[in-house]
Design a protein around this motif. Structure first.
Motif, PDB file in Angstrom:
ATOM      1  N   ASN A 268       0.845  -1.202   0.000  1.00 32.42           N
ATOM      2  CA  ASN A 268       0.000   0.000   0.000  1.00 32.42           C
ATOM      3  C   ASN A 268       0.878   1.250   0.000  1.00 32.42           C
ATOM      4  O   ASN A 268       0.873   2.034   0.942  1.00 32.42           O
ATOM      5  CB  ASN A 268      -0.885   0.014   1.252  1.00 32.42           C
ATOM      6  CG  ASN A 268      -2.101  -0.867   1.092  1.00 32.42           C
ATOM      7  OD1 ASN A 268      -2.596  -1.054  -0.018  1.00 32.42           O
ATOM      8  ND2 ASN A 268      -2.590  -1.407   2.188  1.00 32.42           N
ATOM      9  N   SER A 294      -5.992  -5.897  -3.084  1.00 25.36           N
ATOM     10  CA  SER A 294      -6.933  -5.869  -1.961  1.00 25.36           C
ATOM     11  C   SER A 294      -7.557  -7.234  -1.712  1.00 25.36           C
ATOM     12  O   SER A 294      -7.761  -8.015  -2.636  1.00 25.36           O
ATOM     13  CB  SER A 294      -8.055  -4.862  -2.224  1.00 25.36           C
ATOM     14  OG  SER A 294      -8.990  -4.939  -1.163  1.00 25.36           O
ATOM     15  N   LYS A 349      -6.001   2.227  -5.142  1.00 27.88           N
ATOM     16  CA  LYS A 349      -6.011   1.375  -3.933  1.00 27.88           C
ATOM     17  C   LYS A 349      -6.126   2.253  -2.683  1.00 27.88           C
ATOM     18  O   LYS A 349      -6.825   1.902  -1.727  1.00 27.88           O
ATOM     19  CB  LYS A 349      -4.755   0.507  -3.879  1.00 27.88           C
ATOM     20  CG  LYS A 349      -4.640  -0.341  -2.602  1.00 27.88           C
ATOM     21  CD  LYS A 349      -5.808  -1.281  -2.459  1.00 27.88           C
ATOM     22  CE  LYS A 349      -5.899  -2.185  -1.277  1.00 27.88           C
ATOM     23  NZ  LYS A 349      -5.248  -1.981  -0.049  1.00 27.88           N
ATOM     24  N   GLU A 356     -13.102   2.127   2.316  1.00 31.64           N
ATOM     25  CA  GLU A 356     -13.108   1.055   3.338  1.00 31.64           C
ATOM     26  C   GLU A 356     -13.214   1.672   4.748  1.00 31.64           C
ATOM     27  O   GLU A 356     -14.031   1.237   5.558  1.00 31.64           O
ATOM     28  CB  GLU A 356     -11.813   0.256   3.181  1.00 31.64           C
ATOM     29  CG  GLU A 356     -11.539  -0.813   4.198  1.00 31.64           C
ATOM     30  CD  GLU A 356     -10.148  -1.435   3.957  1.00 31.64           C
ATOM     31  OE1 GLU A 356      -9.908  -1.973   2.858  1.00 31.64           O
ATOM     32  OE2 GLU A 356      -9.295  -1.366   4.871  1.00 31.64           O
ATOM     33  N   TYR A 357     -12.411   2.711   5.018  1.00 29.58           N
ATOM     34  CA  TYR A 357     -12.463   3.390   6.319  1.00 29.58           C
ATOM     35  C   TYR A 357     -13.883   3.931   6.560  1.00 29.58           C
ATOM     36  O   TYR A 357     -14.432   3.799   7.646  1.00 29.58           O
ATOM     37  CB  TYR A 357     -11.521   4.589   6.347  1.00 29.58           C
ATOM     38  CG  TYR A 357     -10.066   4.341   6.668  1.00 29.58           C
ATOM     39  CD1 TYR A 357      -9.387   3.245   6.159  1.00 29.58           C
ATOM     40  CD2 TYR A 357      -9.358   5.242   7.460  1.00 29.58           C
ATOM     41  CE1 TYR A 357      -8.045   3.056   6.429  1.00 29.58           C
ATOM     42  CE2 TYR A 357      -8.013   5.054   7.737  1.00 29.58           C
ATOM     43  CZ  TYR A 357      -7.360   3.960   7.215  1.00 29.58           C
ATOM     44  OH  TYR A 357      -6.033   3.788   7.489  1.00 29.58           O
ATOM     45  N   LYS A 425      -2.759   2.608   8.955  1.00 30.61           N
ATOM     46  CA  LYS A 425      -1.408   2.575   8.395  1.00 30.61           C
ATOM     47  C   LYS A 425      -1.132   3.746   7.457  1.00 30.61           C
ATOM     48  O   LYS A 425      -0.023   3.883   6.975  1.00 30.61           O
ATOM     49  CB  LYS A 425      -1.189   1.262   7.649  1.00 30.61           C
ATOM     50  CG  LYS A 425      -1.176   0.065   8.565  1.00 30.61           C
ATOM     51  CD  LYS A 425      -0.504  -1.117   7.918  1.00 30.61           C
ATOM     52  CE  LYS A 425      -0.908  -2.401   8.604  1.00 30.61           C
ATOM     53  NZ  LYS A 425      -2.261  -2.855   8.197  1.00 30.61           N
ATOM     54  N   ARG A 452     -10.930   7.695  13.743  1.00 25.35           N
ATOM     55  CA  ARG A 452      -9.884   6.764  14.200  1.00 25.35           C
ATOM     56  C   ARG A 452      -8.870   7.505  15.068  1.00 25.35           C
ATOM     57  O   ARG A 452      -8.395   6.985  16.076  1.00 25.35           O
ATOM     58  CB  ARG A 452      -9.158   6.137  13.002  1.00 25.35           C
ATOM     59  CG  ARG A 452      -9.984   5.095  12.301  1.00 25.35           C
ATOM     60  CD  ARG A 452      -9.107   4.161  11.488  1.00 25.35           C
ATOM     61  NE  ARG A 452      -9.925   3.338  10.622  1.00 25.35           N
ATOM     62  CZ  ARG A 452      -9.455   2.339   9.890  1.00 25.35           C
ATOM     63  NH1 ARG A 452      -8.171   2.042   9.903  1.00 25.35           N
ATOM     64  NH2 ARG A 452     -10.248   1.635   9.121  1.00 25.35           N
TER      65      ARG A 452
HETATM   66  C1  6PG Z   1      -7.241  -4.480   1.640  1.00 26.66           C
HETATM   67  C2  6PG Z   1      -6.989  -3.756   2.927  1.00 26.66           C
HETATM   68  C3  6PG Z   1      -5.536  -3.884   3.291  1.00 26.66           C
HETATM   69  C4  6PG Z   1      -5.242  -3.588   4.749  1.00 26.66           C
HETATM   70  C5  6PG Z   1      -5.379  -2.143   5.089  1.00 26.66           C
HETATM   71  C6  6PG Z   1      -5.564  -1.886   6.558  1.00 26.66           C
HETATM   72  O1  6PG Z   1      -7.754  -3.844   0.740  1.00 26.66           O
HETATM   73  O2  6PG Z   1      -6.925  -5.663   1.576  1.00 26.66           O
HETATM   74  O3  6PG Z   1      -7.326  -2.427   2.800  1.00 26.66           O
HETATM   75  O4  6PG Z   1      -4.816  -3.121   2.394  1.00 26.66           O
HETATM   76  O5  6PG Z   1      -6.044  -4.349   5.569  1.00 26.66           O
HETATM   77  O6  6PG Z   1      -4.185  -1.576   4.669  1.00 26.66           O
HETATM   78  O7  6PG Z   1      -5.363  -0.572   6.681  1.00 26.66           O
HETATM   79  P1  6PG Z   1      -5.334   0.201   8.040  1.00 26.66           P
HETATM   80  O8  6PG Z   1      -4.291  -0.475   8.890  1.00 26.66           O
HETATM   81  O9  6PG Z   1      -4.947   1.584   7.651  1.00 26.66           O
HETATM   82  O10 6PG Z   1      -6.699   0.056   8.602  1.00 26.66           O
END
Ligand code: 6PG
Length: 635
Positions: A268, A294, A349, A356-357, A425, A452
Motif C-alpha cells: 500500500n 486488496s 487502492k 473502506e475506512y 497505516k 480513528r
Molecule cells: C485491503 C486492505 C488492506 C489492509 C489495510 C488496513 O484492501 O486488503 O485495505 O490493504 O487491511 O491496509 O489498513 P489500516 O491499517 O490503515 O486500517
C-alpha cells in the motif's frame, strides 16, 4: 516421486492415474483395492464408511506410500476427502497432490455411466459434503478431458526444475498467501525474505519447506540465488511495508537487476512515491509496476482484486500470471485491470482504502446505535445485519461484522473485550490530504480518519468521559420503526461514502490525465476486495452512463426517499449523545451538495469586509470581482 490423485467418486481418479502412469512409467495403484473386505461390503450395500472404518485402510496406504517411494515412486488414486486422511497419507515429504474437482451433475452423470464398479451413486452426496478443500497441491477442473488434465500435470512437473516465472520478496501474510495462490494455480514461484541474524532467519526456505505440498514453490534465503532462479525478464513482486523499506529494497536490487526486468510494488505505497519511483526506475531501464492488491490474507490466498499501474507494455508481460490468481467477477472475468500510467494503481487502492475506512466507521456507528440506543445484544444485531444482506445491502464488511458480533468468549462477547483504539497505516489520511490538495469535498470519508484519530486518544477520552459524565441514552421510540430508518440511513451513507471516493478519483484522473475507467474500477472491486458489495455491482452499470453518482436517476430516487431517514437517525443519535461522525458528515455533505442558495454568500461578504478579498454579484454576467466599503454602510 509419489503422486496422490484425490477427489470424490466420479472425478476420474483412476482414469487420470492410469494415463499418467503410461506417460511416466510409474506404477499406478487404486486406493480402493486396499480396503479391507468389511469396507468393500459396506460400500457395495450403499452404507457410507465412517472414520473408524477408514483408519486401518489409511494406515496401510501410508505404509505403502513409504514403500513405493523407496522403490522409485508411484501414482495413487485415493478419495482422501478430509484433511485428516491426507495427513495420514503424508508419510514422506514431497508428495505431489493432484486434486480433481467438478460440478455435481457432471460427477453424477459419470457415475451413472459406470459399469462393474461397487460404488453406489447415492454416496456421491455424502462424499461431496465430506470433502474438505485442501489449500495446497494442484487443483484441476475435471470438465477438461483426461488427456488435457494429464498434460497439465506433466507441464507442472516439467516446470519444477525450470526457472521460476515469478519472484516474491517479503514473506509477511500477504506475500505468503500470494505465493501459495500462484503455486496452486500452476505458476512456478520463487520466494525470498531478508536474512536478519537472530530475528528473521530462513524465513523463505522454511516457508517453502513447510509447504512441500506446493511443488512449484521454491524458497531462497540468499538474494543472488533467488534472482538466478528467475526466468528473464525477471518479474519480481515486492510485498514489503510501504515507505522507506521499498526504496531500500529497490537500491539493494538495482545493481543485481538487468535492463527490462519488471519490479512490482504490491504493497500500500503512497501513489506520489510510486510516481517518483516510476520516473527513477525508468531512467535505470527497469519496468516498474505500482500495484494495489486488496482482499487481506484470505483474498491474497484465494483471489484478490488486483490494480496494476505503470507502463502497459510491462503490464502485458505479467497479466497472464495475475489473471490466474485474481478473484473473478460475476461473469467469470478476473478482478484485474490495467489501471493507468505511473502510480495510478496505488492511487485507486488508496481511495479504495479510504472508502473502506468510511464503510467500517458507518457500520460501527450503526452497530453502536443498535447496541446502546435500541438495547439489542450482539447476536440480535448480527441477525439484523444478516437480514440487511438480503435486503439490498449485501457487502463483505457487513457480513464480517455480523460474524464478529457472534463470537462469544466465556459468558460475554469477544468484541466487548477489544480495546476501542483504532489503528491506521496511512491510506485513509493520504486520501484526505490528496482530496484537500485537489479541492475535492471529502467530508464523509475524512471524518472516518478523524474518528480513528479520536479513538486512539483513549486515555484522554476516559478522563473526559468522567468529567462530562457521558452516557449513551436509549431511544424511547418504536424499535422496528427505528431499525427501518437506520437501514435506509446507513444505505444512504454508503452511497455518499462511495461518491466521495469516486469524485476524488475523477478529479485526480483529470489532473494527471490518467483517463481512469470508473466502470472498470468498480468491476474489479465487485469481488476479492474488502469493499465488494451489491452497491459496487450497481456502480459498474452506473458509470457507463455518468461519472457523477448523485446524478444517476435511480440514486436520485433512493436518496430523496432516504434523506429523511438519515437526518432523522443523525438527529436522534446526536440527541442521545452518540457520536456519528461519518453519518452526520454524510448528511451535511448531501444537504450541502443539493442546495442551490448556500450560506457561502455570507462567507464571501465577511472576507471582503475584513480583507477586501472581493466577491462576485449573482446578477453580474461578467462575474467581475467587486469590493464594498462595508464600513460606510455601518450606522
Ligand atoms: C485491503 C486492505 C488492506 C489492509 C489495510 C488496513 O484492501 O486488503 O485495505 O490493504 O487491511 O491496509 O489498513 P489500516 O491499517 O490503515 O486500517
Amino acid at each position: 516421486m509419489i503422486f496422490i490423485i484425490t477427489g470424490v467418486s466420479g472425478s476420474g481418479k483412476s482414469t487420470i492415474g492410469s494415463l499418467l502412469s503410461k506417460k511416466t512409467n510409474l506404477p499406478f495403484f487404486d486406493a480402493d483395492d486396499f480396503h479391507p473386505k468389511a469396507n468393500v461390503e459396506k460400500m457395495t450395500q450403499g452404507i457410507p464408511l465412517d472414520d473408524h472404518d477408514r483408519m486401518p485402510w489409511l494406515n496401510t496406504l501410508s505404509d505403502k506410500i513409504a514403500e513405493w517411494e523407496n522403490s522409485g515412486g508411484a501414482i495413487l488414486a485415493c478419495s482422501a476427502l478430509k484433511e485428516s486422511y491426507r495427513q495420514i497419507l503424508q508419510s514422506i515429504p514431497g508428495i505431489v497432490w493432484v486434486h480433481l474437482k467438478g460440478e455435481k451433475p457432471l460427477l453424477e452423470e459419470r457415475l451413472q455411466n459406470r459399469k462393474n464398479h461397487y460404488m453406489n451413486p447415492g454416496l456421491l452426496t455424502s462424499q461431496l459434503e465430506t470433502w474438505e478443500d485442501p489449500d495446497y497441491g494442484f487443483h484441476l477442473d475435471v470438465s477438461n478431458t483426461p488427456e488435457e488434465l494429464v498434460n497439465e500435470i506433466l507441464n507442472h512437473m516439467e516446470s519444477l526444475n525450470a526457472p521460476s516465472h515469478f519472484g516474491i520478496i517479503g514473506m509477511g501474510v500477504m506475500g505468503k498467501s500470494l505465493a501459495l495462490n500462484m503455486a496452486e494455480k500452476g505458476v512456478p514461484v520463487a520466494v525470498y525474505n531478508r536474512y536478519v541474524s537472530g530475528k528473521e532467519e530462513k524465513i523463505a526456505s522454511g516457508f517453502a519447506e513447510a509447504n512441500s505440498g506446493f511443488p512449484l514453490l521454491k524458497g531462497f534465503d540468499d538474494i543472488n540465488d533467488f534472482l538466478s532462479n528467475l526466468e528473464s525478464p525477471r518479474k519480481i513482486l515486492l510485498m514489503i511495508p510501504a515507505g522507506t523499506a521499498i526504496d531500500t529494497q529497490i537500491e539493494q536490487l538495482l545493481p543485481l537487476l538487468n535492463q527490462g526486468d519488471i519490479l512490482i510494488d504490491g504493497g500500500n505505497s503512497f501513489f506520489e512515491d510510486s510516481n517518483r519511483r516510476s520516473e527513477y526506475l525508468e531512467k535505470k531501464g527497469i519496468n516498474f509496476i505500482p500495484m494495489g492488491v486488496s482482499g487481506g490474507e484470505e483474498g491474497a490466498r484465494k483471489g484478490p482484486s488486483i490494480m496494476p499501474g505503470g507502463e502497459i507494455k510491462s503490464y502485458e508481460l505479467i497479466s497472464p500470471y495475475l489473471k490466474k490468481i485474481a478473484a473473478k467477477d460475476k461473469l467469470g472475468k478476473a478482478c484485474l485491470t490495467y489501471v493507468g500510467p505511473q502510480g495510478s494503481g496505488h492511487f485507486i487502492k488508496m481511495v479504495h482504502n479510504s472508502i473502506e475506512y468510511g464503510e467500517m466507521q458507518a457500520i460501527a456507528e450503526t452497530v453502536h446505535l443498535m447496541r446502546y440506543g435500541l438495547k439489542l445484544n450482539p447476536l440480535e444485531i448480527a441477525k439484523v445485519l444478516r437480514e440487511w444482506q438480503h435486503e439490498g445491502l449485501k457487502s463483505y464488511l457487513l457480513e464480517i461484522t455480523a460474524d464478529i458480533l457472534e463470537v462469544k468468549e466465556n459468558n460475554g462477547f469477544l468484541v466487548d473485550m477489544i480495546l476501542d483504539e483504532a489503528a491506521q497505516k496511512g491510506t485513509g489520511g493520504w486520501s484526505l490530504k490528496t482530496a484537500i490538495q485537489n479541492h475535492v469535498p471529502y467530508s464523509a470519508l475524512s471524518e472516518a480518519v478523524t474518528a480513528r484519530q479520536l479513538s486512539a486518544k483513549k486515555k484522554e477520552r476516559s478522563e473526559l468521559a468522567k468529567l462530562y459524565n457521558h452516557r449513551f441514552r436509549a431511544f424511547a421510540d418504536d424499535k422496528v420503526l427505528i431499525l427501518e430508518h437506520l437501514k435506509n440511513a446507513y444505505a444512504l451513507t454508503r452511497i455518499i461514502n462511495h461518491e466521495n471516493g469516486f469524485n476524488l478519483m475523477k478529479e485526480v484522473s483529470d489532473n494527471f490525465q490518467w483517463k481512469l475507467d470508473f466502470s472498470e474500477i468498480a468491476r474489479i472491486w465487485t469481488n476479492g476486495c474488502i469493499i465488494r458489495s451489491t452497491l459496487m455491482e450497481e456502480l459498474v452499470q452506473l458509470f457507463q452512463n455518468t461519472d457523477q453518482i448523485l446524478q444517476d436517476k435511480n440514486i436520485i430516487h433512493r436518496a430523496k426517499e432516504w434523506k429523511s431517514d438519515l437526518t432523522y437517525i443523525v438527529g436522534l443519535g446526536l440527541q442521545h449523545d452518540f457520536a456519528l461522525p461519518v453519518m452526520s458528515a454524510a448528511t451535511n455533505y448531501l444537504l450541502g451538495k443539493i442546495i442551490d442558495d448556500s450560506s457561502a454568500n455570507i462567507i464571501q461578504a465577511q472576507r471582503d469586509y475584513f480583507g477586501a478579498h472581493t466577491y462576485i454579484r449573482k446578477d453580474d454576467p461578467d462575474k467581475k470581482p467587486r469590493h464594498t466599503d462595508w464600513i460606510t454602510y455601518k450606522k
